[in-house]
Design a protein around this motif. Sequence first.
Motif, short mmCIF file in Angstrom:
data_model
loop_
_atom_site.label_atom_id
_atom_site.label_comp_id
_atom_site.label_asym_id
_atom_site.label_seq_id
_atom_site.Cartn_x
_atom_site.Cartn_y
_atom_site.Cartn_z
N SER A 96 53.36 2.21 -7.13
CA SER A 96 52.22 2.34 -6.22
C SER A 96 51.58 3.71 -6.37
O SER A 96 52.27 4.73 -6.31
N TRP A 97 50.28 3.75 -6.57
CA TRP A 97 49.57 5.00 -6.80
C TRP A 97 48.39 5.11 -5.85
O TRP A 97 47.69 4.11 -5.60
N LEU A 98 48.15 6.32 -5.37
CA LEU A 98 47.02 6.57 -4.47
C LEU A 98 46.09 7.58 -5.14
O LEU A 98 46.50 8.69 -5.49
N LEU A 99 44.84 7.18 -5.35
CA LEU A 99 43.83 8.08 -5.92
C LEU A 99 42.91 8.50 -4.79
O LEU A 99 42.40 7.65 -4.06
N THR A 100 42.72 9.80 -4.65
CA THR A 100 41.92 10.30 -3.55
C THR A 100 40.75 11.11 -4.09
O THR A 100 40.94 11.99 -4.93
N THR A 101 39.55 10.82 -3.63
CA THR A 101 38.36 11.60 -3.98
C THR A 101 37.83 12.21 -2.69
O THR A 101 38.36 11.92 -1.62
N PRO A 102 36.81 13.06 -2.73
CA PRO A 102 36.38 13.72 -1.48
C PRO A 102 36.08 12.75 -0.34
O PRO A 102 36.36 13.04 0.80
N SER A 103 35.51 11.57 -0.64
CA SER A 103 35.25 10.67 0.48
C SER A 103 35.68 9.23 0.23
O SER A 103 35.18 8.32 0.87
N SER A 104 36.60 9.04 -0.70
CA SER A 104 37.10 7.67 -0.88
C SER A 104 38.55 7.69 -1.34
O SER A 104 39.10 8.75 -1.68
N ALA A 105 39.14 6.51 -1.32
CA ALA A 105 40.51 6.38 -1.82
C ALA A 105 40.63 5.06 -2.55
O ALA A 105 39.87 4.12 -2.30
N TYR A 106 41.59 5.03 -3.47
CA TYR A 106 41.84 3.83 -4.27
C TYR A 106 43.35 3.68 -4.38
O TYR A 106 44.05 4.65 -4.68
N VAL A 107 43.85 2.48 -4.11
CA VAL A 107 45.30 2.27 -4.19
C VAL A 107 45.58 1.15 -5.19
O VAL A 107 45.02 0.06 -5.09
N VAL A 108 46.43 1.44 -6.17
CA VAL A 108 46.89 0.44 -7.14
C VAL A 108 48.36 0.18 -6.86
O VAL A 108 49.12 1.13 -6.64
N ARG A 109 48.75 -1.08 -6.95
CA ARG A 109 50.16 -1.41 -6.68
C ARG A 109 50.57 -2.54 -7.60
O ARG A 109 49.79 -3.46 -7.84
N LEU A 110 51.79 -2.47 -8.11
CA LEU A 110 52.29 -3.60 -8.91
C LEU A 110 52.65 -4.73 -7.95
O LEU A 110 53.36 -4.51 -6.96
N GLY A 111 52.14 -5.92 -8.23
CA GLY A 111 52.42 -7.06 -7.37
C GLY A 111 53.79 -7.65 -7.67
O GLY A 111 54.46 -7.23 -8.62
#
Length: 685
Positions: free
Chosen positions: A9-24
Amino acid sequence: MITYEEPGSWLLTTPSSAYVVRLGPDGAPRCAHWGPRLTPGQARALPAGREELPGEGGERFGVAGLQVRYGDAVRGVEWRHLGHDTDTDTDTGTAGGGDGDGEGAAAHLVIRMADRHYPLEIDLHYRVRSGSDAIDRWTTLRNTGDEPITIPRCDSAAWTVPQREDYRLTHVTGGWGAEFQVRRTALATAETVLTSRRGHSGHHANPWVMLDAGDATEDHGEVWSAALAWSGSWRITVERDHDGRAGWSGGFGHEGVTWRLGPGEALETPAFTGVYSAQGFGGISHRWHDHVRRHVLPAPRRVRPVVFNSWEATQFDISQAQQMELAELAAGIGVELFVMDDGWFGGRTGETAGLGDWWPNPERFPDGLTPLVEHVKRLGMQFGLWVEPESVNPDSELYRTRPEWVLRQPNRHSTEVRNQLLLDFSRDDVADWAYDRLDELVTGDDVAFLKWDMNRPVTEAGDEVWVPYIRNVYAVIDRLRAAHPHLMIEGCASGGGRADLGMIARTDQIWTSDNTDAAQRIAIQHGYGQMYPACTMGAWVTDSPNAITGGRTPLAFRFHVAMAGALGIGGDLRRWSPEDLEEARHLVARYKEIRPVVHGGRLDRLADWAVQYTLDADVVVLSWRPTTLVRATAPLRLKGLDPDGRYRDEDTGEIRHGALLMSHGLPRPWPFEGVSELKRFTRVG
Ligand code: GLA
């Protein structure tokens, strides 16, 4: 910033957004979140959603962004996680050469996957940069076995938006002379395909997409968007299913073009960059413009010179004396760079001959280009040339000596468009020839600017051509920029047919459209500016009546429209009256004052017929009434000012309150069409 939250599970954070990838649970990488910022705890609570690169196999019945065929006719991928890598580096811009002044630290995540059984490795790449909301995603495939693998499709990425009651799709459509027309429609519960099969990104479409939940406005609401850094054929398939889930998958190539991945070979896709904003379509454009200026353009801080371009003035009817006369007139009104367009080379006296013969026409320029170039330089301007390196006329020396260089297929008719064929740019010898010719031209005549045109689509191309063709176009431009760091390049394909992040990454500006009718251009510029910043938007002032449309507009109106981009002059200055030339001189001087704000500032669209640019204390407003049908009578309300700030009107010296400029706006008592205005304000307290 990229954080590894827990295994898989990875969390990508930008100044005003976020993105989460996860292995199902099935091992496939899936999107758990793309939207506002989250804390790690919040991110951890989210389940895995749609796949990051949906393939075939099992109960997958949607769009397959990854299609694979192994030697034994087995298809699809069963995912196995191999590991991941992260690294952080200093981003020094995308393409080589230029001022190389990209900025900010970049973090790169590679989720390394493989098939459970077959020798195929799949890397999913993610890149974020400090200070930017853009997330780059792309894919690499590697054949680690000893049999070839067939790849009918490898998208860069699939993007998933959160589940909402409704969705709207925003994109652009158009044609030659009518590029970048914004369309905003309900998203069908179906698969909607945006694509170009033309071997360039297209006039009829542009490789970007936006979705919102039907509630976003210019300044409010969530919008999700992505744009592909690719200048050839492409496909983005937007999907909305019966259960209300939506997203899209996109990448290079159109359907039916198949890649053969030999043993040990790798295939890397271009980046498909996503941007989320909760501040509406205006907020999306701000983020894209920032991203392009800071991280995509090779030389973002370079001042875009005021260009004169000879095309509309002289077409193919070129002579040295006439170009010298135009250069004198252009210098007189403040032009900084003189570009001689088509018709200067080989036997090119019309559309039927000469493409491929990149030396000065000996009858028109008996002493070469040097006398003209010297003349232009003495007038204090730089010199530029039009070229179309990918094309060849059958009536040319190049075709006569190298017929085998043409892109064609055995037993198939060779399609001519505008009397020209394409060179097979996927061949390295062709690309090397093009580089050598252009390098020689640029070096020999101290050429500061090339307008790189491409006036026909790709036809008669085998599967193996489409991708290497574009890669070699990129390689030639990148080599030229590296060898000539001060060379400027304008990207063009019969106007705006190849305007995309791939081209913008290695050029300084784009020729937006051959339609230079100022009244019609407003809509074209409106669409272009949804994604790409004003400093890249080539915009000429031409003659009235307009050569293509016959439309008549006052000179100031034409200037005020073109001043919203990278200003050029394309009219026949020999036919302008002394009063016109004097007015033009004033307007060019005004443009030079506002240029840093237009090119470096934040764009706010105040209406379909008005834009505001803001850079620190400087505010520029350009507004136009192109037709009497536009009800341009309501006050024009400015955006993004400090309500407590005081702003000086640079024409009248009057001091205005920020709050009032935003709530009561500027009066618009404009009874007729053809009226336009440039206003400048400076914050004084
Ligand atoms: C294309 C370009 C024009 C001009 C002509 C020259 O159409 O878009 O601006 O350069 O080619 O042939």
